[in-house]
Scaffold this motif. Structure first.
Motif, PDB file in Angstrom:
ATOM      1  N   LEU A  94      22.881  19.885 -29.135  1.00 27.10           N
ATOM      2  CA  LEU A  94      23.483  19.647 -27.825  1.00 27.10           C
ATOM      3  C   LEU A  94      22.955  20.643 -26.794  1.00 27.10           C
ATOM      4  CD1 LEU A  94      25.634  18.282 -26.010  1.00 27.10           C
ATOM      5  CD2 LEU A  94      27.273  19.961 -26.884  1.00 27.10           C
ATOM      6  N   ALA A  95      22.967  21.924 -27.168  1.00 28.74           N
ATOM      7  CA  ALA A  95      22.489  22.951 -26.234  1.00 28.74           C
ATOM      8  C   ALA A  95      21.018  22.732 -25.888  1.00 28.74           C
ATOM      9  CB  ALA A  95      22.689  24.335 -26.846  1.00 28.74           C
ATOM     10  N   THR A  96      20.231  22.280 -26.846  1.00 31.03           N
ATOM     11  CA  THR A  96      18.801  22.071 -26.603  1.00 31.03           C
ATOM     12  C   THR A  96      18.574  20.854 -25.718  1.00 31.03           C
ATOM     13  OG1 THR A  96      18.404  23.027 -28.802  1.00 31.03           O
ATOM     14  CG2 THR A  96      16.544  21.967 -27.724  1.00 31.03           C
ATOM     15  N   TYR A  97      19.312  19.771 -25.964  1.00 32.90           N
ATOM     16  CA  TYR A  97      19.205  18.610 -25.065  1.00 32.90           C
ATOM     17  C   TYR A  97      19.620  18.989 -23.641  1.00 32.90           C
ATOM     18  CZ  TYR A  97      18.295  15.105 -28.704  1.00 32.90           C
ATOM     19  OH  TYR A  97      17.728  14.350 -29.711  1.00 32.90           O
ATOM     20  N   GLU A  98      20.648  19.818 -23.515  1.00 29.31           N
ATOM     21  CA  GLU A  98      21.068  20.260 -22.178  1.00 29.31           C
ATOM     22  C   GLU A  98      19.958  21.034 -21.489  1.00 29.31           C
ATOM     23  OE1 GLU A  98      25.928  20.605 -22.705  1.00 29.31           O
ATOM     24  OE2 GLU A  98      24.657  22.305 -23.264  1.00 29.31           O
ATOM     25  N   ALA A  99      19.229  21.853 -22.271  1.00 28.82           N
ATOM     26  CA  ALA A  99      18.103  22.591 -21.700  1.00 28.82           C
ATOM     27  C   ALA A  99      16.991  21.645 -21.253  1.00 28.82           C
ATOM     28  CB  ALA A  99      17.571  23.600 -22.724  1.00 28.82           C
ATOM     29  N   VAL A 100      16.744  20.604 -22.039  1.00 29.56           N
ATOM     30  CA  VAL A 100      15.740  19.603 -21.665  1.00 29.56           C
ATOM     31  C   VAL A 100      16.124  18.949 -20.344  1.00 29.56           C
ATOM     32  CG1 VAL A 100      14.720  17.373 -22.295  1.00 29.56           C
ATOM     33  CG2 VAL A 100      15.042  19.130 -24.053  1.00 29.56           C
ATOM     34  N   LEU A 101      17.405  18.585 -20.218  1.00 24.60           N
ATOM     35  CA  LEU A 101      17.872  17.863 -19.034  1.00 24.60           C
ATOM     36  C   LEU A 101      17.925  18.739 -17.788  1.00 24.60           C
ATOM     37  CD1 LEU A 101      20.570  15.733 -20.842  1.00 24.60           C
ATOM     38  CD2 LEU A 101      18.558  14.842 -19.641  1.00 24.60           C
ATOM     39  N   GLU A 102      17.938  20.042 -17.967  1.00 18.49           N
ATOM     40  CA  GLU A 102      17.860  20.931 -16.803  1.00 18.49           C
ATOM     41  C   GLU A 102      16.520  20.775 -16.090  1.00 18.49           C
ATOM     42  OE1 GLU A 102      18.645  24.943 -17.897  1.00 18.49           O
ATOM     43  OE2 GLU A 102      20.727  24.553 -18.484  1.00 18.49           O
ATOM     44  N   THR A 103      15.478  20.521 -16.868  1.00 20.46           N
ATOM     45  CA  THR A 103      14.144  20.369 -16.271  1.00 20.46           C
ATOM     46  C   THR A 103      13.799  18.913 -15.985  1.00 20.46           C
ATOM     47  OG1 THR A 103      13.131  20.327 -18.476  1.00 20.46           O
ATOM     48  CG2 THR A 103      13.288  22.465 -17.383  1.00 20.46           C
ATOM     49  N   ASP A 104      14.414  17.987 -16.721  1.00 16.88           N
ATOM     50  CA  ASP A 104      14.132  16.559 -16.515  1.00 16.88           C
ATOM     51  C   ASP A 104      15.436  15.768 -16.657  1.00 16.88           C
ATOM     52  OD1 ASP A 104      13.131  14.035 -16.279  1.00 16.88           O
ATOM     53  OD2 ASP A 104      11.664  14.205 -17.903  1.00 16.88           O
ATOM     54  N   PRO A 105      16.276  15.776 -15.620  1.00 12.87           N
ATOM     55  CA  PRO A 105      17.599  15.129 -15.725  1.00 12.87           C
ATOM     56  C   PRO A 105      17.558  13.625 -15.905  1.00 12.87           C
ATOM     57  CG  PRO A 105      17.160  15.853 -13.475  1.00 12.87           C
ATOM     58  CD  PRO A 105      16.072  16.419 -14.327  1.00 12.87           C
ATOM     59  N   ASP A 106      16.416  12.997 -15.678  1.00 10.75           N
ATOM     60  CA  ASP A 106      16.313  11.543 -15.799  1.00 10.75           C
ATOM     61  C   ASP A 106      15.603  11.102 -17.084  1.00 10.75           C
ATOM     62  OD1 ASP A 106      17.646  11.186 -13.418  1.00 10.75           O
ATOM     63  OD2 ASP A 106      15.817  11.104 -12.229  1.00 10.75           O
ATOM     64  N   LEU A 107      15.527  11.991 -18.052  1.00  6.41           N
ATOM     65  CA  LEU A 107      14.902  11.619 -19.324  1.00  6.41           C
ATOM     66  C   LEU A 107      15.936  10.866 -20.165  1.00  6.41           C
ATOM     67  CD1 LEU A 107      12.402  11.769 -21.139  1.00  6.41           C
ATOM     68  CD2 LEU A 107      13.284  13.935 -22.035  1.00  6.41           C
ATOM     69  N   ALA A 108      15.769   9.548 -20.253  1.00  5.91           N
ATOM     70  CA  ALA A 108      16.771   8.697 -20.907  1.00  5.91           C
ATOM     71  C   ALA A 108      16.994   9.079 -22.365  1.00  5.91           C
ATOM     72  CB  ALA A 108      16.349   7.231 -20.795  1.00  5.91           C
TER      73      ALA A 108
END
Length: 286
Positions: A94-108
């Motif tokens: 979860l924490a890692t996906y949140e980090a991904v979405l910080e840089t690319d919030p539209d990554l489905a």
């Protein structure tokens, strides 16, 4: 070793991969890592092969090494999150996906992964929001469609869940999880037709579906139809003879039907599989 030599090593592994020789390709890359000390493209390739081989711990290690070398590598953090998810390390994923979405919030795909982690952590409303955002970005995402239906069901929004499962099955008529969950929904609603219809569909896809037979047995028990329950449990035990719960429940059904000698025999068989069961010993007293 020169860049040219490094890329020759990678090219050899790519050829093996294209020939569906994943383990040989991975072996070649491991040898290359030992020879060169490792470099970014090598760890990326090793991570991918390990992931395809469902070797998630080694894949995670490769992506961690890749991120050490290239912290801004665009796909490595997402792949790291996917490995953690497959390993059932939901909080870390979860924490890692949140980090991904910080840089690319539209990554489905990251929204889908986020929803899956939240669902496993019991945070159903947040999971639902993540799945719905994924579907805004990618309306046909099968995993997000299913995840949304599950979140609705766990949240007690049963009519919406039923409609959501219908959408899942329209896109994927052989979704065993959707059919299994619709059976559970039917049991909760005491809807005999819903249970039978979805069990029939599941058995048409997988004739040896233990889930379908267990669901039919559970529904029969809920209606105190022990004759039908016993029939479904016997079918289940043909498929899964070591299933203690099924054998115990069959003993219960036979006891309820007054077929005591058969019940004792069935309980005795169950005791051979789980002799420490207190309830079993109690029932053996009949």
């Amino acid at each position: 070793m020169s860049d040219e030599a490094n890329y020759r090593l990678l090219a050899n592994a790519v050829v093996l991969h294209l020939e569906s020789k994943r383990e040989e390709a991975l072996g070649a890359l491991k040898h290359a890592a030992e020879s060169t000390g490792g470099f970014a493209e090598l760890y990326a390739a090793m991570g991918l092969l390990n992931f395809e081989l469902k070797q998630y711990e080694p894949a995670l290690e490769c992506y961690s090494k890749l991120l050490d070398l290239e912290p801004r590598q665009p796909f490595a953090l997402f792949n790291q999150a996917a490995c953690l998810e497959h390993l059932g390390r939901w909080g870390e994923a979860l924490a890692t996906y949140e980090a991904v979405l910080e840089t690319d919030p539209d990554l489905a795909q990251a929204r889908q992964g986020l929803g899956a982690c939240l669902l496993h952590l019991g945070r159903n409303e947040e999971a639902l929001a993540a799945f719905e955002r994924c579907l805004e970005l990618l309306p046909a995402h099968k995993d997000a469609l299913l995840g949304r239906a599950v979140a609705l069901q766990l949240g007690g929004r049963l009519e919406e869940a039923e409609s959501a499962y219908a959408t899942v099955l329209a896109a994927n008529p052989e979704s065993e999880e959707a059919l299994s969950n619709l059976m559970a929904l039917g049991i909760e609603r005491e809807d005999a037709q819903m249970v039978r219809e979805n069990a029939a569909r599941l058995l048409a896809i997988r004739p040896d579906s233990a889930t379908a037979l267990a669901g039919l047995a559970a529904f029969a028990f809920s209606k105190e139809d022990y004759d039908a329950g016993a029939r479904h449990l016997r079918d289940l035990l043909e498929i899964s003879p070591e299933d203690f719960e099924a054998r115990f429940d069959l003993g219960v059904a036979l006891q309820k039907l007054g077929r005591l000698s058969e019940a004792i025999e069935t309980y005795t068989q169950a005791a051979q599989r789980e002799p420490s069961s207190v309830q079993l010993q109690f029932n053996l007293g009949l």
